[in-house]
Design an enzyme around this catalytic site. Structure first.
Site, short mmCIF file in Angstrom:
data_model
loop_
_atom_site.label_atom_id
_atom_site.label_comp_id
_atom_site.label_asym_id
_atom_site.label_seq_id
_atom_site.Cartn_x
_atom_site.Cartn_y
_atom_site.Cartn_z
N GLY A 158 0.01 8.93 1.91
CA GLY A 158 0.66 10.21 1.79
C GLY A 158 1.99 10.25 2.51
O GLY A 158 2.89 11.00 2.15
N PHE A 159 2.12 9.41 3.49
CA PHE A 159 3.32 9.41 4.34
C PHE A 159 4.42 8.56 3.76
O PHE A 159 5.55 8.60 4.20
CB PHE A 159 2.94 8.83 5.70
CG PHE A 159 2.31 7.49 5.54
CD1 PHE A 159 0.95 7.40 5.30
CD2 PHE A 159 3.07 6.34 5.51
CE1 PHE A 159 0.37 6.16 5.07
CE2 PHE A 159 2.48 5.12 5.28
CZ PHE A 159 1.13 5.03 5.07
N GLY A 160 4.12 7.68 2.84
CA GLY A 160 5.12 6.75 2.34
C GLY A 160 4.49 5.40 2.04
O GLY A 160 3.28 5.31 1.85
N ASP A 174 -11.25 9.24 8.95
CA ASP A 174 -11.12 8.71 7.61
C ASP A 174 -11.66 7.29 7.58
O ASP A 174 -10.98 6.34 7.19
CB ASP A 174 -9.66 8.77 7.15
CG ASP A 174 -9.52 8.68 5.64
OD1 ASP A 174 -10.56 8.71 4.94
OD2 ASP A 174 -8.39 8.55 5.15
N GLY A 219 0.84 -1.20 0.00
CA GLY A 219 0.00 0.00 0.00
C GLY A 219 0.87 1.24 0.00
O GLY A 219 2.05 1.19 0.33
N VAL A 220 0.28 2.34 -0.40
CA VAL A 220 1.00 3.60 -0.41
C VAL A 220 0.07 4.67 0.17
O VAL A 220 -1.10 4.73 -0.17
CB VAL A 220 1.40 4.01 -1.83
CG1 VAL A 220 2.18 5.32 -1.80
CG2 VAL A 220 2.22 2.93 -2.49
N VAL A 240 3.71 1.16 2.49
CA VAL A 240 3.47 0.10 3.47
C VAL A 240 4.00 -1.21 2.89
O VAL A 240 3.68 -1.57 1.75
CB VAL A 240 1.96 -0.07 3.76
CG1 VAL A 240 1.75 -1.05 4.91
CG2 VAL A 240 1.32 1.27 4.08
#
Ligand code: NAG
Ligand code: NAG
Ligand code: NAG
Ligand code: NAG
Ligand code: NAG
Ligand code: NAG
Ligand code: NAG
Length: 856
Positions: free
Chosen positions: A526-528, A640, A523-524, A530
């Site tokens: 906003g923070f970077g 969210d 996964g991707v 996964v």
């Protein structure tokens, strides 16, 4: 900083009015440790040096880090540090009451370690704080800064000395302060009775006119938060929304006065509270019979061993004659107004639209269950009013100094506030607990009265309308504070977290992920990225790796660690550990073998989850959210909620994940515009846009969308569909309204969902999507209704399989949940109790009537 723009207008508007109305209030704001300047509200803060005696040994210093939740750089980004006692001297008017506010921002100040700062603050002979730690207080409140407000009794003196004294018993301790406000205020305090002491000789009376007070809470009941710039009398007070403090599931209804009604301050000072406080109220509801069965209850956590003044603001804006409605008032279970003396506000005020307030004193003792102020209202029946109803417009709670002229309480205890076992049975029934809704709301400010001259500011504001209300994505907030910030800025990893979860080295992370190999990316955000990984011992984990270039990312990581390590719940993804090594930061979570809920609902990977399995997954997620909202002595708003943030483990147990880490990250670099997009399109609470005020009801809205996704097997937003169908929320609501919801449910479920179950489920989802947060149920009620829906389904399935059994003996009637590991735990309310259910229905019927309060 962002988020200030709303205040610009309101303050300009305010000062225009202010001058025009010729109220003359002296007010001073000093920017400690700096030359002064204007804050984001446009208010001038002056240099503090000239108020300090020359000999003072103090240090002017800049904060090393600007927390994104700061409302303004002035006065927070500079501080004055006092290694030894120091005094500010102000010349004041004799016999004048003053409001004093202190602003503390426990950031990093070079070699001064704020966690070592403990100090005392006195104002003349009054002890305001003692052994005070701004750092502990902010940590407990999970806020970056704290504002403490006091009201000092009139005195004969013409100077006011405010002294900061480091607590001697801590080595290298020091005192510090970022800003001080000193504002003349009318003496709004007088005689009141002490509830619970019926002494005919009058010993139950308290006279607060010459007492010193600390503000504990200030609420605009049934209305929106009011930022300082919209306060009256130049007092610049903040008024907060009250719903978070409501205790129990019955929140009543909110009412607004007719726009044309004049508020007539004939009986009280105009400085008592702004009109907006009196133009909105919370009442029990329309149904007199129902109203007799409950109390409208607010509860507040306070320091023990003090007397508190509870000020209740009222304004009857519906009726024009006496005995239309009258209420009993209880404070900490004692009758404050009752029987013959119950509160008929029309009579008290002698008019419609005439505000009044009443003060009551209450002593709060020491003891685990006593450290609260509880205010309850119910209808008075004795006077036989026309309607059995009770209402309230505003509420303030002040702490009264003790006999030693002290107002100092203990530092809050972060661990006690944050850690509460998930199995606490109370957490189920308790829907409202202590917390503050964060964020001076900006949304309403644009509507402020002064028209022509503020057009410029108005347009300026519109551009940034919808700007994020400076809150971190985690929104854990705890009562007893007046600040709008939300996030701990502690620039060090909480030592607490280190004790609670594992610390990994970078080498271990690299080994787990094959040196962060792209093939392991699952996964991707906003923070970077996964990554999937395996740590020593063969445990499968998911590893979130921060983008090392992002300063903001680091802060988000720290917040997530601090929060998550303290939260453990079967339906929350658990944090196993973290890595902070070689400039890298990683968070290590349990690996969720079955991925996101979404991929099992639609897209190519859609699995044949039965309706019952989907329902159980929804129940699990609801349970996780309910825990976030009420499970601790503070509330966490996820912000969210969506089907990709509901993960499934091997046994199909639903776990809520991604507590916002990804959300504040990216927008910090990009300024205002992108902050609008907080949360995910298709799931966003419409009210959040309008009011800029985030409550747990925003999560409830998003969860309503999740429920429809589960039912209809389609995305929350599907731009390829005809316009009216693009948004699932809108489409489902309109189909439900037309009675054709069955047409849009997943065809695979046609005929398989028990009609009663479907009705209950759809009803619940529809209620979650109510336009106004206040009409939406609490997560606890959603959970209960879903459990009930599941029972209806199970009962129907049971009957069917019994029929099948009788018909074709030995046929395949295996229970369709055999693969579902998640078993519902008894929750106290989950036993399908008809009586309770009916009551629940009545209540919601009342709540849904709220739109037309005057139509009774
Ligand atoms: C600050 O003080 C606290 C408590 O005394 C200590 O745990 C922490 O390591 C100190 N931080 C720094 C940067 O020295
Ligand atoms: C410091 O400690 C001494 C004895 O250890 C005690 O008497 C005194 O009250 C303490 N002072 C403060 C400010 O805590
Ligand atoms: C408000 O009304 C009460 C009685 O109804 C009266 O005692 C009080 O003096 C009035 N206050 C003002 C400011 O007129
Ligand atoms: C409150 O007062 C009681 C009795 O005087 C005392 O035992 C207790 O320690 C006090 N609690 C606090 C928090 O000061
Ligand atoms: C008020 O009554 C409730 C229920 O009986 C009890 O739990 C609570 O402790 C009481 N509160 C006070 C302050 O006496
Ligand atoms: C309302 O609260 C009061 C005081 O705590 C209590 O005596 C009364 O029984 C409550 N009424 C209802 C209907 O719960
Ligand atoms: C000061 O506060 C800290 C943190 O709350 C506490 O551990 C300590 O005992 C307090 N010291 C005194 C003298 O009250």
């Amino acid at each position: 900083m962002k988020n200030m723009n709303y205040s610009v207008i309101s303050v300009v508007g305010f000062s225009l009015i202010f001058n025009a109305v010729l109220v003359s209030t002296q007010s001073l704001a000093i920017d400690c440790g700096a030359k002064g300047g204007k804050d984001e509200d446009g208010r001038t803060w002056v240099e503090d040096a000239k108020y300090l005696s020359k000999s003072e040994n103090s240090v002017q210093i800049q904060a090393g880090y600007q927390d994104p939740s700061l409302l303004s750089t002035v006065p927070y980004m500079s501080a004055r540090i006092f290694p030894s006692p120091a005094t500010y001297k102000f010349s004041i008017q004799a016999k004048q009451r003053y409001l004093v506010r202190f602003h503390f921002y426990p950031s990093t100040y070079q070699s001064f370690n704020v966690s070592k700062s403990f100090f005392e603050v006195t104002a003349g002979a009054v002890k305001l704080m003692s052994n005070f730690s701004a750092s502990i207080t902010c940590q407990a409140l999970t806020q970056a800064y704290v504002i403490k407000e006091y009201s000092l009794a009139p005195s004969e003196s013409e100077t006011l000395e405010i002294t900061f004294t480091p607590s001697a018993n801590h080595s290298d301790t020091f005192a510090f302060v970022n800003g001080i406000e000193l504002i003349e205020m009318p003496n709004l305090f007088g005689m009141m009775k002490m509830v619970g002491y019926d002494n005919p000789l009058g010993a139950n009376l308290v006279d607060a006119s010459s007492e010193n007070l600390e503000t504990m809470f200030r609420l605009n009941v049934g209305g929106q938060s009011i930022p300082p710039g919209k306060d009256v009398g130049g007092l610049l007070r903040s008024w907060f929304y009250d719903e978070p403090y409501i205790f129990g599931a019955t929140i009543g209804v909110t009412l607004q006065a007719d726009k044309n009604l004049q508020i007539d301050y004939r009986n009280i000072s105009k400085s008592s509270a702004p009109e907006d406080v009196y133009r909105s109220s919370r009442s029990m509801g329309r149904d007199s019979d129902m109203n007799l069965k409950f109390n409208l209850t607010w509860e507040f956590h306070v320091d023990p061993n003090f007397t508190y003044i509870v000020r209740l603001h009222f304004c009857e804006f519906l009726y024009d004659k006496p005995n239309m409605r009258a209420s009993n008032i209880y404070i900490n279970n004692e009758t404050a107004q009752g029987g013959e003396e119950s509160a008929d506000i029309y009579v008290w005020a002698n008019g419609k639209g005439v505000p009044v307030y009443r003060d009551y004193a209450v002593l709060v003792n020491d003891g685990p269950d006593d450290e609260n102020v509880k205010v309850q209202l119910n209808p008075s029946t004795l006077l036989k009013p026309q309607y059995y109803d009770a209402f309230l417009n505003g509420l303030e709670i002040f702490k009264l100094n003790d006999e030693k002229k002290s107002l100092a309480g203990k530092n809050p205890d972060p661990s006690a506030m944050m850690i509460r076992t998930e199995n606490d049975p109370r957490s189920f029934s308790k829907t409202g607990d202590d917390y503050v809704v964060v964020g001076a709301t900006g949304g309403a400010a644009a509507a402020f009265v002064v028209v022509a001259l503020v057009v410029f500011f108005y347009t300026k504001k519109r551009k940034v309308d919808g700007v994020e209300s400076h809150t971190a994505s985690w929104l854990p907030v705890y009562g007893n504070s007046h600040v709008g910030g939300s996030k701990s800025s502690s620039n060090h990893l909480a030592s607490l977290a280190q004790g609670l979860c594992r610390h990994f080295s970078l080498a271990e992370m690299k080994q787990a992920t094959k040196n962060f190999d792209e093939s392991n990316v699952i996964g991707v955000g906003g923070f970077g990225k996964v990554y999937k990984g395996v740590i020593s011992g063969g445990t499968h984990v998911a590893i979130k790796r921060s983008n090392p270039s992002s300063e903001q990312g680091i802060n988000e990581f720290q917040t997530e660690i601090e929060m998550l390590s303290k939260l453990r719940h079967k339906h929350l993804v658990s944090l196993i550990g973290f890595c902070e090594d070689g400039g890298e930061m990683c968070l290590v979570y349990d690996y969720m073998a079955r991925g996101t809920f979404r991929e099992h609902i639609y897209n190519n990977k859609k699995t044949n989850l039965s309706w019952k399995q989907r329902l159980e997954i929804c129940i699990g997620a609801a349970r996780g959210l309910h825990y976030l909202h009420t499970g601790a002595k503070y509330t966490i708003i996820h912000r969210d909620v969506k089907t990709t943030n509901i993960l499934l483990d091997e046994k199909w147990v639903a776990k809520v994940s991604d507590f916002g880490l990804s959300k504040t990250g990216p927008d910090m670099n990009q300024g205002h515009v992108s902050t609008v997009v907080k949360g995910s399109f298709g799931y966003l609470d419409p009210e959040y846009f309008r009011r800029q005020q985030l409550t747990e009801k925003s999560d409830v809205y998003s969860f309503g969308v999740v429920l429809f996704e589960a039912l209809c097997s389609r995305p929350a937003l599907n731009p390829s569909l005809p316009k009216e169908q693009v948004s699932l929320a809108d489409w489902a609501l309109s189909c439900h309204k037309k009675g054709v919801l069955e047409d849009i449910i997943d065809p695979d479920f046609k005929g398989k969902i028990d009609p009663e179950c479907l009705q209950k489920f759809a009803e619940t989802a529809v209620k979650c999507l109510s336009d106004q947060g206040i009409e939406r149920p609490h997560m606890g009620d959603v959970l209960w209704n879903l459990e009930y829906a599941l029972q209806l389904q199970e009962t129907a399935d049971g009957m069917k399989s019994r029929l099948n059994l009788a018909g074709e003996q030995g046929s395949n009637h295996s229970r369709d949940d055999s693969s579902v590991g998640h078993r519902r735990e008894p929750s106290g309310r989950s036993v399908g109790n008809e009586l309770e259910l009916n009551e629940g229905k009545d209540e919601s019927a009342i709540f849904s009537q709220l739109a037309n309060p005057t139509g009774r």
